[in-house]
Design a protein around this motif. Structure first.
Motif, mmCIF file in Angstrom:
data_model
loop_
_atom_site.group_PDB
_atom_site.id
_atom_site.type_symbol
_atom_site.label_atom_id
_atom_site.label_comp_id
_atom_site.label_asym_id
_atom_site.label_seq_id
_atom_site.Cartn_x
_atom_site.Cartn_y
_atom_site.Cartn_z
ATOM 1 N N ALA A 178 -7.863 -41.211 -53.675
ATOM 2 C CA ALA A 178 -8.123 -39.802 -53.384
ATOM 3 C C ALA A 178 -6.839 -39.074 -53.730
ATOM 4 O O ALA A 178 -5.765 -39.683 -53.745
ATOM 5 C CB ALA A 178 -8.463 -39.610 -51.918
ATOM 6 N N SER A 179 -6.938 -37.790 -54.076
ATOM 7 C CA SER A 179 -5.715 -37.100 -54.451
ATOM 8 C C SER A 179 -5.741 -35.629 -54.058
ATOM 9 O O SER A 179 -6.808 -35.046 -53.846
ATOM 10 C CB SER A 179 -5.476 -37.227 -55.963
ATOM 11 O OG SER A 179 -6.507 -36.565 -56.662
ATOM 12 N N PHE A 180 -4.561 -35.085 -53.924
ATOM 13 C CA PHE A 180 -4.401 -33.651 -53.705
ATOM 14 C C PHE A 180 -3.387 -33.147 -54.712
ATOM 15 O O PHE A 180 -2.308 -33.705 -54.850
ATOM 16 C CB PHE A 180 -3.913 -33.360 -52.279
ATOM 17 C CG PHE A 180 -3.661 -31.899 -52.030
ATOM 18 C CD1 PHE A 180 -4.710 -31.036 -51.768
ATOM 19 C CD2 PHE A 180 -2.372 -31.390 -52.093
ATOM 20 C CE1 PHE A 180 -4.481 -29.677 -51.561
ATOM 21 C CE2 PHE A 180 -2.133 -30.037 -51.888
ATOM 22 C CZ PHE A 180 -3.193 -29.181 -51.619
ATOM 23 N N LYS A 181 -3.757 -32.086 -55.421
ATOM 24 C CA LYS A 181 -2.856 -31.500 -56.424
ATOM 25 C C LYS A 181 -2.753 -30.017 -56.114
ATOM 26 O O LYS A 181 -3.776 -29.315 -56.115
ATOM 27 C CB LYS A 181 -3.462 -31.717 -57.816
ATOM 28 C CG LYS A 181 -2.524 -31.465 -58.973
ATOM 29 C CD LYS A 181 -3.282 -31.781 -60.264
ATOM 30 C CE LYS A 181 -2.435 -31.766 -61.519
ATOM 31 N NZ LYS A 181 -1.372 -30.828 -61.612
ATOM 32 N N SER A 182 -1.567 -29.547 -55.813
ATOM 33 C CA SER A 182 -1.434 -28.142 -55.425
ATOM 34 C C SER A 182 -1.646 -27.230 -56.626
ATOM 35 O O SER A 182 -1.316 -27.566 -57.760
ATOM 36 C CB SER A 182 -0.056 -27.895 -54.803
ATOM 37 O OG SER A 182 0.950 -27.990 -55.791
#
Lengths: 187, 189
Positions: free
Chosen positions: B103-107
């Motif tokens: 899973a990932s979060f990219k601002s």
């Protein structure tokens, strides 16, 4: 029929061990297959795994006692009418059954204890975790133990089925006392 | 002369501002926590952690809107202090980690007002990417006792499980959302 085995038959302790194991394996296999698909709000959602684990742990202790009894007491000889290939096949099946029984219960034990939690055996006592946090083949201990538990359980019931078919053949086709002996019936 | 002085002061100011450019930070994994809380059938809240992750942080203290971050989480590292539950969460009823291991979060943007603000980004769970806005707080930015320049943030948001297809098991209406918190410490490279 005494507690001990003789050259010609099983003692009542070995007979009790055998049928308790058979009963536990059938119950545990059926409950295992059934309970993994229970939905969250099913009333058995917590109880079924609790009983499954409790009986599984009791089976583990029974197996240790059973194996010790088997190794340190006389093993009855086959009925005279049992052929050599049948004796070999029966021997292989029995060794596999013991190996698979231990594999299934140990793998089962390693699932809930994988992060150090003990297993509760009903509300009687708890069995502490031993091996925890193992990470093999890129899988967490509970995942790998879970797969081994499932596949070994299938192998166990299939070989137990062959073992039972052999006993029935001795009884109905060969008409010897192999099955009767394990039922504690003297002819 | 006076004009020259103003020009000099202005050029110094510009140079000073230019120096406060975005800096690369190294995430301190021992002090970074990706945690969540979800209601257990409307009773207590159940906490969990994702133990394995990797990420980058670029932080501009003078102009926080120039900052950015990217975090990738090993979903299989989910830990709720209960091996059977973790096994279940990794399986097809929830995260299906064999098919969707990360899973990932990219601002995509940040707006700060003092020490608090909004962190916008794209969150990807189970192969589904959705824009999310997290509440962010700069907890501290200073020299630590060991000579590093250290920053600490906390970002929180509420995730609707159905948005990421992790609601199929039927946990019930009280458990349809999870509160997610990312608490990051990082040191300047």
């Amino acid at each position: 029929m005494g507690i001990r085995n003789s050259r010609t038959g099983w003692g009542w302790l070995a007979v009790t061990f055998h049928w308790l194991t058979a009963l536990a394996v059938i119950g545990l296999f059926a409950s295992g297959i059934w309970m993994v698909d229970l939905t969250y709000y099913n009333k058995w959602y917590n109880t079924a795994p609790h009983w499954h684990k409790s009986i599984g742990m009791l089976l583990m202790f029974l197996l240790v006692a059973r194996l010790a009894w088997r190794l340190f007491s006389v093993t009855p000889e086959h009925e005279a009418s049992v052929s050599k290939p049948e004796r070999i096949a029966a021997g292989i099946a029995q060794v596999l059954l013991y190996l698979l029984l231990f594999t299934v219960v140990l793998a089962g034990y390693l699932i809930p204890t994988a992060n150090g939690n003990p297993v509760e055996v009903f509300d009687w006592f708890t069995v502490p975790a031993s091996i925890t946090g193992m990470d093999l083949f890129g899988m967490a201990q509970e995942d790998l133990a879970g797969k081994i538990h499932e596949y070994a359980a299938w192998a166990l019931v299939i070989i137990a089925g062959v073992h039972a078919a052999g006993a029935l053949k001795h009884h109905f086709i060969d008409r010897n006392d192999t099955l009767k002996r394990m039922l504690g019936i003297r002819s | 002369m006076r004009n020259l002085f103003i020009a000099l002061a202005a050029s110094l100011f510009v140079a000073g501002a230019a120096q406060a450019e975005p800096m690369e930070y190294k995430i301190d994994k021992g002090h970074t926590f990706i945690t969540f809380e979800i209601s257990h059938i409307g009773f207590a809240f159940l906490p969990g952690t994702f133990n394995d992750f990797d990420g980058s942080l670029t932080f501009d203290e003078a102009n926080p809107e120039n900052s950015s971050t990217e975090i990738t989480v090993d979903v299989a590292s989910i830990d709720t202090e209960h091996a059977e539950r973790d096994k279940h969460l990794r399986g097809e009823d929830f995260f299906n980690v064999e098919k969707f291991p990360t899973a990932s979060f990219k601002s995509t943007g940040i707006e700060m007002d003092g020490n608090t603000g909004k962190l916008m980004g794209d969150l990807t769970i189970k192969g589904t990417t959705k824009p999310v806005t997290m509440d962010i707080e700069l907890k501290n930015a200073a020299k630590d006792p060991w000579g590093n320049y250290r920053v600490a943030f906390e970002a929180t948001t509420e995730i609707v499980l159905a948005d990421f297809d992790i609601d199929n098991y039927g946990l019930g209406p009280a458990s349809s959302t999870a509160d997610v918190k990312i608490a990051v410490e990082a040191t300047r490279k």
